[in-house]
Write a protein that holds these residues in place. Structure first.
Motif, PDB file in Angstrom:
ATOM      1  N   LEU A  80       0.829  -1.207   0.000  1.00 58.23           N
ATOM      2  CA  LEU A  80       0.000   0.000   0.000  1.00 58.23           C
ATOM      3  C   LEU A  80       0.864   1.257   0.000  1.00 58.23           C
ATOM      4  CD1 LEU A  80      -2.638   1.550   0.119  1.00 58.23           C
ATOM      5  CD2 LEU A  80      -2.709   1.105   2.592  1.00 58.23           C
ATOM      6  N   MET A  81       1.858   1.305   0.854  1.00 60.91           N
ATOM      7  CA  MET A  81       2.710   2.497   0.923  1.00 60.91           C
ATOM      8  C   MET A  81       3.473   2.707  -0.381  1.00 60.91           C
ATOM      9  SD  MET A  81       1.891   3.892   3.661  1.00 60.91           S
ATOM     10  CE  MET A  81       3.028   5.224   3.462  1.00 60.91           C
ATOM     11  N   ASN A  82       3.936   1.634  -0.986  1.00 62.75           N
ATOM     12  CA  ASN A  82       4.619   1.763  -2.278  1.00 62.75           C
ATOM     13  C   ASN A  82       3.664   2.264  -3.349  1.00 62.75           C
ATOM     14  OD1 ASN A  82       7.335   1.047  -1.779  1.00 62.75           O
ATOM     15  ND2 ASN A  82       6.739  -1.095  -1.636  1.00 62.75           N
ATOM     16  N   ALA A  83       2.452   1.752  -3.353  1.00 64.61           N
ATOM     17  CA  ALA A  83       1.463   2.194  -4.347  1.00 64.61           C
ATOM     18  C   ALA A  83       1.161   3.677  -4.181  1.00 64.61           C
ATOM     19  CB  ALA A  83       0.182   1.365  -4.226  1.00 64.61           C
ATOM     20  N   ILE A  84       1.002   4.114  -2.944  1.00 60.94           N
ATOM     21  CA  ILE A  84       0.716   5.528  -2.688  1.00 60.94           C
ATOM     22  C   ILE A  84       1.887   6.400  -3.138  1.00 60.94           C
ATOM     23  CG2 ILE A  84       0.385   7.249  -0.854  1.00 60.94           C
ATOM     24  CD1 ILE A  84      -1.256   5.047   0.638  1.00 60.94           C
ATOM     25  N   THR A  85       3.092   5.978  -2.812  1.00 63.25           N
ATOM     26  CA  THR A  85       4.282   6.748  -3.190  1.00 63.25           C
ATOM     27  C   THR A  85       4.426   6.841  -4.708  1.00 63.25           C
ATOM     28  OG1 THR A  85       5.412   6.111  -1.154  1.00 63.25           O
ATOM     29  CG2 THR A  85       6.795   6.881  -2.981  1.00 63.25           C
ATOM     30  N   ILE A  86       4.290   5.711  -5.383  1.00 65.92           N
ATOM     31  CA  ILE A  86       4.438   5.711  -6.835  1.00 65.92           C
ATOM     32  C   ILE A  86       3.318   6.506  -7.491  1.00 65.92           C
ATOM     33  CG2 ILE A  86       4.392   4.213  -8.883  1.00 65.92           C
ATOM     34  CD1 ILE A  86       5.971   2.175  -7.141  1.00 65.92           C
ATOM     35  N   HIS A  87       2.122   6.426  -6.942  1.00 66.61           N
ATOM     36  CA  HIS A  87       0.989   7.198  -7.476  1.00 66.61           C
ATOM     37  C   HIS A  87       1.273   8.698  -7.361  1.00 66.61           C
ATOM     38  CE1 HIS A  87      -3.045   9.057  -7.247  1.00 66.61           C
ATOM     39  NE2 HIS A  87      -3.296   8.219  -8.234  1.00 66.61           N
ATOM     40  N   THR A  88       1.775   9.106  -6.215  1.00 66.77           N
ATOM     41  CA  THR A  88       2.110  10.519  -6.003  1.00 66.77           C
ATOM     42  C   THR A  88       3.194  10.961  -6.980  1.00 66.77           C
ATOM     43  OG1 THR A  88       1.529  10.339  -3.656  1.00 66.77           O
ATOM     44  CG2 THR A  88       2.944  12.195  -4.300  1.00 66.77           C
ATOM     45  N   LEU A  89       4.216  10.146  -7.144  1.00 63.89           N
ATOM     46  CA  LEU A  89       5.287  10.484  -8.081  1.00 63.89           C
ATOM     47  C   LEU A  89       4.791  10.487  -9.522  1.00 63.89           C
ATOM     48  CD1 LEU A  89       8.279   8.532  -6.510  1.00 63.89           C
ATOM     49  CD2 LEU A  89       7.973  11.009  -6.602  1.00 63.89           C
ATOM     50  N   ALA A  90       3.886   9.587  -9.856  1.00 60.14           N
ATOM     51  CA  ALA A  90       3.347   9.539 -11.222  1.00 60.14           C
ATOM     52  C   ALA A  90       2.629  10.847 -11.559  1.00 60.14           C
ATOM     53  CB  ALA A  90       2.410   8.351 -11.387  1.00 60.14           C
ATOM     54  N   LYS A  91       1.901  11.390 -10.595  1.00 58.52           N
ATOM     55  CA  LYS A  91       1.234  12.679 -10.818  1.00 58.52           C
ATOM     56  C   LYS A  91       2.266  13.768 -11.094  1.00 58.52           C
ATOM     57  CE  LYS A  91      -3.001  12.063  -8.178  1.00 58.52           C
ATOM     58  NZ  LYS A  91      -3.798  12.546  -7.031  1.00 58.52           N
ATOM     59  N   GLU A  92       3.353  13.736 -10.348  1.00 55.93           N
ATOM     60  CA  GLU A  92       4.411  14.721 -10.545  1.00 55.93           C
ATOM     61  C   GLU A  92       5.085  14.543 -11.905  1.00 55.93           C
ATOM     62  OE1 GLU A  92       5.100  17.381  -8.615  1.00 55.93           O
ATOM     63  OE2 GLU A  92       3.377  16.748  -7.415  1.00 55.93           O
ATOM     64  N   PHE A  93       5.364  13.300 -12.261  1.00 56.43           N
ATOM     65  CA  PHE A  93       5.966  13.026 -13.574  1.00 56.43           C
ATOM     66  C   PHE A  93       5.069  13.509 -14.708  1.00 56.43           C
ATOM     67  CE2 PHE A  93       8.670   9.512 -11.668  1.00 56.43           C
ATOM     68  CZ  PHE A  93       9.863  10.144 -11.908  1.00 56.43           C
ATOM     69  N   LEU A  94       3.788  13.276 -14.581  1.00 53.57           N
ATOM     70  CA  LEU A  94       2.853  13.727 -15.618  1.00 53.57           C
ATOM     71  C   LEU A  94       2.965  15.238 -15.783  1.00 53.57           C
ATOM     72  CD1 LEU A  94       0.579  13.284 -17.640  1.00 53.57           C
ATOM     73  CD2 LEU A  94      -1.034  13.293 -15.726  1.00 53.57           C
ATOM     74  N   ASP A  95       3.003  15.951 -14.681  1.00 61.20           N
ATOM     75  CA  ASP A  95       3.135  17.400 -14.735  1.00 61.20           C
ATOM     76  C   ASP A  95       4.466  17.805 -15.372  1.00 61.20           C
ATOM     77  OD1 ASP A  95       2.260  20.100 -14.103  1.00 61.20           O
ATOM     78  OD2 ASP A  95       3.811  20.084 -12.550  1.00 61.20           O
ATOM     79  N   VAL A  96       5.544  17.137 -14.995  1.00 61.49           N
ATOM     80  CA  VAL A  96       6.867  17.462 -15.541  1.00 61.49           C
ATOM     81  C   VAL A  96       6.910  17.206 -17.046  1.00 61.49           C
ATOM     82  CG1 VAL A  96       9.308  16.754 -15.564  1.00 61.49           C
ATOM     83  CG2 VAL A  96       8.134  17.159 -13.388  1.00 61.49           C
ATOM     84  N   PHE A  97       6.393  16.052 -17.476  1.00 55.03           N
ATOM     85  CA  PHE A  97       6.402  15.744 -18.909  1.00 55.03           C
ATOM     86  C   PHE A  97       5.556  16.738 -19.697  1.00 55.03           C
ATOM     87  CE2 PHE A  97       7.724  11.328 -17.661  1.00 55.03           C
ATOM     88  CZ  PHE A  97       8.945  11.355 -18.311  1.00 55.03           C
ATOM     89  N   LYS A  98       4.433  17.159 -19.144  1.00 52.46           N
ATOM     90  CA  LYS A  98       3.603  18.163 -19.818  1.00 52.46           C
ATOM     91  C   LYS A  98       4.368  19.474 -19.950  1.00 52.46           C
ATOM     92  CE  LYS A  98      -1.105  16.741 -18.623  1.00 52.46           C
ATOM     93  NZ  LYS A  98      -2.291  17.097 -17.814  1.00 52.46           N
ATOM     94  N   ARG A  99       5.038  19.886 -18.884  1.00 49.90           N
ATOM     95  CA  ARG A  99       5.796  21.139 -18.920  1.00 49.90           C
ATOM     96  C   ARG A  99       6.955  21.064 -19.914  1.00 49.90           C
ATOM     97  NH1 ARG A  99       6.100  23.671 -12.863  1.00 49.90           N
ATOM     98  NH2 ARG A  99       3.885  23.461 -12.385  1.00 49.90           N
ATOM     99  N   LEU A 100       7.644  19.926 -19.923  1.00 50.89           N
ATOM    100  CA  LEU A 100       8.734  19.764 -20.878  1.00 50.89           C
ATOM    101  C   LEU A 100       8.226  19.838 -22.307  1.00 50.89           C
ATOM    102  CD1 LEU A 100      10.874  16.922 -19.254  1.00 50.89           C
ATOM    103  CD2 LEU A 100      11.541  19.319 -19.593  1.00 50.89           C
ATOM    104  N   ASN A 101       7.091  19.226 -22.548  1.00 47.85           N
ATOM    105  CA  ASN A 101       6.487  19.259 -23.877  1.00 47.85           C
ATOM    106  C   ASN A 101       6.145  20.691 -24.273  1.00 47.85           C
ATOM    107  OD1 ASN A 101       4.406  19.157 -25.984  1.00 47.85           O
ATOM    108  ND2 ASN A 101       4.524  16.952 -25.678  1.00 47.85           N
ATOM    109  N   GLU A 102       5.581  21.448 -23.350  1.00 43.61           N
ATOM    110  CA  GLU A 102       5.247  22.850 -23.618  1.00 43.61           C
ATOM    111  C   GLU A 102       6.506  23.657 -23.929  1.00 43.61           C
ATOM    112  OE1 GLU A 102       3.000  24.447 -20.344  1.00 43.61           O
ATOM    113  OE2 GLU A 102       1.471  22.871 -20.538  1.00 43.61           O
TER     114      GLU A 102
END
Length: 111
Positions: A80-102
């Motif tokens: 559970l803790m790993n899933a929560i951590t990876i989920h949180t990081l995935a949201k951050e990665f999505l934001d970073v990839f969107k910004r890089l694309n922009e």
């Protein structure tokens, strides 16, 4: 037996949430932002289910039911803790990839 079933469900749904979050990172990396968000939303649903299961276990213990500390329960919490951590990081990665694309699109426009 119900406790073991609940613990195994915690592990299974946490694992699904983790896999969906990792899938979202892959989609974001490839610029497939809508698919990434869909995967994150599905992971959100799995995490909500797991959180509800965990809360019910905590309530059972708080109301006086005693559980032996099993390695299986520890394993479930770890998942559970790993899933929560990876989920949180995935949201951050999505934001970073969107910004890089922009930034890349803006750079191309300036040429």
């Amino acid at each position: 037996m119900d406790l073991e079933r609940d613990i195994l469900n915690l592990i299974a749904y946490s694992g699904e949430a983790r896999s969906l979050a990792m899938e979202a990172i892959g989609y974001a990396k490839n610029g497939e932002y809508e698919r990434a968000e869909e995967s994150l939303n599905e992971a959100d649903e799995k995490l909500a289910m797991v959180h509800d299961m965990q809360t019910k276990l905590l309530q059972r213990e708080a109301s006086g039911e005693s559980f032996s500390m099993s390695i299986l329960l520890v394993h479930a919490q770890d998942h559970l803790m790993n899933a929560i951590t990876i989920h949180t990081l995935a949201k951050e990665f999505l934001d970073v990839f969107k910004r890089l694309n922009e930034l890349e699109r803006e750079k191309e426009r300036c040429k």
